[in-house]
Design a protein around this motif. Structure first.
Motif, PDB file in Angstrom:
ATOM      1  N   LEU A  35       0.512   7.409   0.177  1.00 45.74           N
ATOM      2  CA  LEU A  35       1.681   6.585  -0.224  1.00 45.74           C
ATOM      3  C   LEU A  35       2.317   5.848   1.132  1.00 45.74           C
ATOM      4  N   CYS A  36       2.504   6.603   1.923  1.00 46.78           N
ATOM      5  CA  CYS A  36       3.062   5.641   3.459  1.00 46.78           C
ATOM      6  C   CYS A  36       2.148   4.652   3.834  1.00 46.78           C
ATOM      7  N   TRP A  37       0.864   5.091   3.994  1.00 45.15           N
ATOM      8  CA  TRP A  37      -0.116   3.908   4.288  1.00 45.15           C
ATOM      9  C   TRP A  37      -0.111   2.915   3.500  1.00 45.15           C
ATOM     10  N   GLY A  38      -0.235   3.225   2.132  1.00 42.99           N
ATOM     11  CA  GLY A  38      -0.258   2.013   1.156  1.00 42.99           C
ATOM     12  C   GLY A  38       0.913   1.148   0.963  1.00 42.99           C
ATOM     13  N   VAL A  39       2.270   1.688   1.430  1.00 41.96           N
ATOM     14  CA  VAL A  39       3.487   0.856   1.477  1.00 41.96           C
ATOM     15  C   VAL A  39       3.293   0.118   2.828  1.00 41.96           C
ATOM     16  N   SER A  40       2.682   0.714   3.981  1.00 42.30           N
ATOM     17  CA  SER A  40       2.677   0.281   5.018  1.00 42.30           C
ATOM     18  C   SER A  40       1.572  -1.254   4.982  1.00 42.30           C
ATOM     19  N   LEU A  41       0.445  -1.100   4.350  1.00 43.34           N
ATOM     20  CA  LEU A  41      -0.356  -2.056   4.258  1.00 43.34           C
ATOM     21  C   LEU A  41       0.183  -3.273   3.195  1.00 43.34           C
ATOM     22  N   GLY A  42       1.039  -2.926   2.069  1.00 48.09           N
ATOM     23  CA  GLY A  42       1.470  -3.711   1.275  1.00 48.09           C
ATOM     24  C   GLY A  42       2.603  -4.677   1.820  1.00 48.09           C
ATOM     25  N   LEU A  43       3.350  -3.892   2.643  1.00 47.22           N
ATOM     26  CA  LEU A  43       4.671  -4.747   3.240  1.00 47.22           C
ATOM     27  C   LEU A  43       4.136  -5.371   4.348  1.00 47.22           C
ATOM     28  N   ARG A  44       2.930  -5.197   5.079  1.00 49.88           N
ATOM     29  CA  ARG A  44       2.361  -6.044   6.160  1.00 49.88           C
ATOM     30  C   ARG A  44       1.444  -7.178   5.543  1.00 49.88           C
ATOM     31  N   LEU A  95      -2.557   5.489  -2.662  1.00 50.69           N
ATOM     32  CA  LEU A  95      -2.364   4.294  -1.428  1.00 50.69           C
ATOM     33  C   LEU A  95      -2.966   2.885  -2.113  1.00 50.69           C
ATOM     34  N   ILE A  96      -4.090   2.861  -3.070  1.00 52.18           N
ATOM     35  CA  ILE A  96      -4.309   1.571  -3.458  1.00 52.18           C
ATOM     36  C   ILE A  96      -3.254   1.068  -4.448  1.00 52.18           C
ATOM     37  N   LEU A  97      -2.593   2.052  -5.459  1.00 56.23           N
ATOM     38  CA  LEU A  97      -1.508   1.530  -6.112  1.00 56.23           C
ATOM     39  C   LEU A  97      -0.346   0.911  -5.407  1.00 56.23           C
ATOM     40  N   ALA A  98       0.125   1.672  -4.364  1.00 56.21           N
ATOM     41  CA  ALA A  98       1.078   1.110  -3.442  1.00 56.21           C
ATOM     42  C   ALA A  98       0.685   0.001  -2.891  1.00 56.21           C
ATOM     43  N   TRP A  99      -0.410  -0.120  -2.260  1.00 54.66           N
ATOM     44  CA  TRP A  99      -0.792  -1.348  -1.551  1.00 54.66           C
ATOM     45  C   TRP A  99      -0.733  -2.614  -2.497  1.00 54.66           C
ATOM     46  N   ALA A 100      -1.254  -2.327  -3.702  1.00 53.72           N
ATOM     47  CA  ALA A 100      -1.610  -3.575  -4.719  1.00 53.72           C
ATOM     48  C   ALA A 100      -0.099  -4.023  -5.116  1.00 53.72           C
ATOM     49  N   THR A 101       0.678  -3.060  -5.581  1.00 59.03           N
ATOM     50  CA  THR A 101       1.928  -3.504  -5.825  1.00 59.03           C
ATOM     51  C   THR A 101       2.947  -3.940  -5.157  1.00 59.03           C
ATOM     52  N   LEU A 102       2.925  -3.819  -3.783  1.00 55.34           N
ATOM     53  CA  LEU A 102       3.690  -4.222  -2.818  1.00 55.34           C
ATOM     54  C   LEU A 102       3.161  -5.574  -2.390  1.00 55.34           C
ATOM     55  N   TYR A 103       1.983  -5.594  -2.211  1.00 51.24           N
ATOM     56  CA  TYR A 103       1.095  -6.753  -1.819  1.00 51.24           C
ATOM     57  C   TYR A 103       1.380  -8.009  -2.867  1.00 51.24           C
ATOM     58  N   THR A 104       1.142  -7.612  -4.070  1.00 54.43           N
ATOM     59  CA  THR A 104       1.629  -8.709  -5.048  1.00 54.43           C
ATOM     60  C   THR A 104       3.176  -8.849  -5.286  1.00 54.43           C
ATOM     61  N   ASN A 106       5.174  -9.114  -2.774  1.00 63.81           N
ATOM     62  CA  ASN A 106       5.449  -9.854  -1.452  1.00 63.81           C
ATOM     63  C   ASN A 106       4.691 -11.226  -1.412  1.00 63.81           C
ATOM     64  N   ASN A 107       3.653 -11.390  -2.388  1.00 64.39           N
ATOM     65  CA  ASN A 107       2.881 -12.702  -2.506  1.00 64.39           C
ATOM     66  C   ASN A 107       3.054 -13.312  -3.883  1.00 64.39           C
ATOM     67  N   PRO A 108       4.154 -13.602  -4.302  1.00 65.17           N
ATOM     68  CA  PRO A 108       4.349 -14.320  -5.745  1.00 65.17           C
ATOM     69  C   PRO A 108       3.327 -15.436  -5.765  1.00 65.17           C
ATOM     70  N   ASP A 109       3.109 -16.264  -4.857  1.00 65.37           N
ATOM     71  CA  ASP A 109       2.457 -17.519  -4.974  1.00 65.37           C
ATOM     72  C   ASP A 109       1.209 -17.228  -5.354  1.00 65.37           C
ATOM     73  N   LEU A 110       0.572 -16.281  -4.888  1.00 59.77           N
ATOM     74  CA  LEU A 110      -0.982 -15.725  -5.131  1.00 59.77           C
ATOM     75  C   LEU A 110      -0.849 -15.497  -6.570  1.00 59.77           C
ATOM     76  N   LEU A 111      -0.004 -14.855  -7.289  1.00 57.55           N
ATOM     77  CA  LEU A 111       0.159 -14.073  -8.373  1.00 57.55           C
ATOM     78  C   LEU A 111       0.246 -15.679  -9.234  1.00 57.55           C
ATOM     79  N   GLU A 112       1.150 -16.584  -8.859  1.00 53.72           N
ATOM     80  CA  GLU A 112       1.249 -17.945  -9.603  1.00 53.72           C
ATOM     81  C   GLU A 112      -0.138 -18.423  -9.637  1.00 53.72           C
ATOM     82  N   GLN A 113      -0.924 -18.529  -8.633  1.00 55.78           N
ATOM     83  CA  GLN A 113      -2.060 -19.281  -8.653  1.00 55.78           C
ATOM     84  C   GLN A 113      -3.188 -18.555  -9.662  1.00 55.78           C
ATOM     85  N   VAL A 114      -3.156 -17.340  -9.718  1.00 53.50           N
ATOM     86  CA  VAL A 114      -3.998 -16.574 -10.493  1.00 53.50           C
ATOM     87  C   VAL A 114      -3.696 -16.886 -12.043  1.00 53.50           C
TER      88      VAL A 114
END
Length: 142
Positions: A35-44, A95-104, A106-114
């Motif tokens: 969880l901590c590593w996934g949050v770290s990846l997502g926030l960065r 890890l993957i769930l936390a990363w994908a959630t926080l990455y998405t 923090n990057n709403p422009d990528l989601l809008e493009q999709v």
């Protein structure tokens, strides 16, 4: 409280009879690391597989090093629930769930493009195959 004291006691040399809760402690340790590593990846906003691969190494090796060097546990006695792999897959999924959630998030422009690209494909007017049309042209090779 007694479980936490046993888990953090230096070189206590636990085995499966003196500390059977070690398997659950390792499970929760791996989940927390994932969880901590996934949050770290997502926030960065880390992209690519290197972050996930390093997270898998962290999830797998850090608890084993802790058990072998800090606790000096008898790993041979914990054979029934395999201490090496307990919770690894669950922690990787977290890890993957936390990363994908926080990455998405923090990057709403990528989601809008999709969303825009998928909407363009649907509304482009290109003919799409219906289920009935698909069955007419399909042949079973087996």
């Amino acid at each position: 409280m007694n479980t936490a004291r046993r888990f953090f006691s230096f070189q206590s040399s636990p085995n499966s009879t003196s500390f059977p809760q070690l398997v659950e402690c390792i499970l929760w340790m791996r989940l927390l690391l994932g969880l901590c590593w996934g949050v770290s990846l997502g926030l960065r906003s880390v992209e690519g597989g290197l972050g996930i691969i390093s997270g898998i190494g962290l999830i797998y090796f850090v608890p084993l090093l802790y058990v072998e060097t800090f606790l000096k546990a008898d790993l041979e006695s914990y054979k029934t629930p395999n201490l090496n792999m307990t919770g690894v897959v669950n922690a990787i999924a977290l890890l993957i769930l936390a990363w994908a959630t926080l990455y998405t998030w923090n990057n709403p422009d990528l989601l809008e493009q999709v969303v825009r690209a998928s909407g363009d494909a649907v509304s482009s007017g290109e003919p799409t195959m219906t289920a009935a049309q698909g069955k007419q042209g399909a042949t079973d090779e087996f």
